[in-house]
Scaffold this motif. Structure first.
Motif, short mmCIF file in Angstrom:
data_model
loop_
_atom_site.label_atom_id
_atom_site.label_comp_id
_atom_site.label_asym_id
_atom_site.label_seq_id
_atom_site.Cartn_x
_atom_site.Cartn_y
_atom_site.Cartn_z
N PRO A 272 0.83 -1.20 0.00
CA PRO A 272 0.00 0.00 0.00
C PRO A 272 0.87 1.25 0.00
O PRO A 272 2.08 1.19 0.23
N LEU A 273 0.24 2.38 -0.24
CA LEU A 273 0.95 3.66 -0.15
C LEU A 273 1.48 3.82 1.27
O LEU A 273 0.85 3.40 2.24
N SER A 274 2.64 4.41 1.40
CA SER A 274 3.28 4.61 2.70
C SER A 274 2.35 5.35 3.66
O SER A 274 1.79 6.39 3.31
N PRO A 275 2.16 4.83 4.89
CA PRO A 275 1.31 5.52 5.87
C PRO A 275 1.82 6.93 6.19
O PRO A 275 1.01 7.83 6.42
N LEU A 276 3.12 7.14 6.19
CA LEU A 276 3.67 8.47 6.44
C LEU A 276 3.23 9.45 5.35
O LEU A 276 2.84 10.59 5.64
N ILE A 277 3.24 9.01 4.12
CA ILE A 277 2.83 9.87 3.01
C ILE A 277 1.33 10.15 3.10
O ILE A 277 0.89 11.29 2.95
N ARG A 278 0.55 9.11 3.37
CA ARG A 278 -0.91 9.31 3.51
C ARG A 278 -1.22 10.29 4.63
O ARG A 278 -1.99 11.24 4.44
N LEU B 19 -5.16 8.34 -2.59
CA LEU B 19 -4.11 7.80 -1.72
C LEU B 19 -4.36 6.34 -1.32
O LEU B 19 -3.62 5.80 -0.50
N SER B 20 -5.36 5.73 -1.90
CA SER B 20 -5.66 4.33 -1.56
C SER B 20 -5.02 3.35 -2.55
O SER B 20 -5.29 2.15 -2.51
N GLU B 21 -4.18 3.87 -3.41
CA GLU B 21 -3.48 3.03 -4.39
C GLU B 21 -2.67 1.94 -3.69
O GLU B 21 -2.09 2.17 -2.63
N LYS B 22 -2.65 0.78 -4.29
CA LYS B 22 -1.80 -0.30 -3.79
C LYS B 22 -1.23 -1.08 -4.96
O LYS B 22 -1.81 -1.12 -6.04
N VAL B 23 -0.06 -1.64 -4.71
CA VAL B 23 0.61 -2.45 -5.73
C VAL B 23 0.50 -3.90 -5.29
O VAL B 23 0.82 -4.23 -4.14
N ILE B 24 0.06 -4.74 -6.20
CA ILE B 24 -0.09 -6.17 -5.92
C ILE B 24 0.84 -6.94 -6.84
O ILE B 24 0.81 -6.78 -8.06
N LEU B 25 1.69 -7.75 -6.23
CA LEU B 25 2.61 -8.60 -6.99
C LEU B 25 2.23 -10.05 -6.75
O LEU B 25 2.03 -10.46 -5.60
N ASP B 26 2.15 -10.81 -7.81
CA ASP B 26 1.97 -12.26 -7.67
C ASP B 26 2.91 -12.95 -8.63
O ASP B 26 3.79 -12.32 -9.21
N ARG C 195 6.02 5.42 -4.02
CA ARG C 195 5.67 5.92 -2.70
C ARG C 195 4.98 4.85 -1.85
O ARG C 195 4.20 5.15 -0.97
N VAL C 196 5.29 3.60 -2.14
CA VAL C 196 4.67 2.51 -1.40
C VAL C 196 5.48 2.15 -0.16
O VAL C 196 6.70 2.37 -0.11
N ALA C 197 4.80 1.62 0.83
CA ALA C 197 5.48 1.08 2.01
C ALA C 197 6.20 -0.20 1.57
O ALA C 197 5.62 -1.03 0.87
N GLY C 198 7.45 -0.34 1.94
CA GLY C 198 8.22 -1.51 1.55
C GLY C 198 8.75 -1.41 0.13
O GLY C 198 8.87 -2.43 -0.57
N PHE C 199 9.09 -0.20 -0.30
CA PHE C 199 9.55 0.01 -1.67
C PHE C 199 10.75 -0.87 -2.01
O PHE C 199 10.79 -1.48 -3.09
N ALA C 200 11.73 -0.97 -1.13
CA ALA C 200 12.93 -1.77 -1.41
C ALA C 200 12.57 -3.24 -1.62
O ALA C 200 13.10 -3.89 -2.53
#
Length: 179
Positions: A7-13, A58-65, A123-128
């Motif tokens: 999800p988007l970083s909580p700090l950014i949100r 700001l509710s954008e999320k990236v999903i990887l499978d 700008r996602v949490a856990g970018f690395a």
């Protein structure tokens, strides 16, 4: 099948939502104080609608499978407002670096068909972790990829936003006492 969600970083949100309210909350009170012809309830409706739009963005999320990377939004966000995208790992040819108008660096996924590029969400949490997962799935070297903005930048913005909120509280109290 392993699915990872970023999800988007909580700090950014928190920072952006706080800044929105710091900039808009005094307006209805100042509207009453200045006896503006614009109806105050209309301002409140605009602030609420703007807040809903901001939370949606700001509710954008990236999903990887195992098959793809996907940028999506919750079901309550209309598709015409913010459309997501999906790209299978096998379609990705490269990550291409571009500079922004402000001198920042962003990366785009370029598919083999090259008709359209897809912005790497930065700008996602856990970018690395997300970037390492992209490297593992595509074989593209991601060692030089860094997030566009560092957490300390948002911490500074949050600090000044909180100062602005204190000024807002003072402004609102003065406006209420003058009515």
């Amino acid at each position: 099948m392993t699915v990872k969600t970023f999800p988007l970083s909580p700090l950014i949100r928190l920072t952006l939502i706080s800044l929105y309210f710091a900039l808009t909350l005094p307006l209805p009170f100042l509207n009453d104080f200045t006896e503006s012809p614009l109806p105050t309830p209309l301002l409140w409706v605009g602030i609420v609608l703007g807040a809903i739009a901001l939370v949606a963005a700001l509710s954008e999320k990236v999903i990887l499978d195992e098959e793809k990377i996907q940028v999506s939004y919750p079901d309550w966000v209309p598709s015409f407002f913010r459309g997501g995208w999906s790209l299978s790992w096998s379609e990705i040819k490269e990550l291409k670096l571009r500079t922004t108008g402000q001198g920042g660096l962003v990366y785009y996924f370029v598919p083999h068909r090259e008709e359209k590029a897809y912005l790497l969400p930065m700008r996602v949490a856990g970018f690395a972790k997300m970037v390492k997962e992209v490297e593992a799935k595509t074989g593209i070297d991601t060692t030089d990829i860094r997030p566009m903005s560092q957490p300390w930048m948002y911490l500074i913005l949050l600090f000044f936003t909180l100062l602005l909120l204190l000024v807002d509280l003072w402004t609102i109290s003065v406006a209420l006492n003058q009515l």
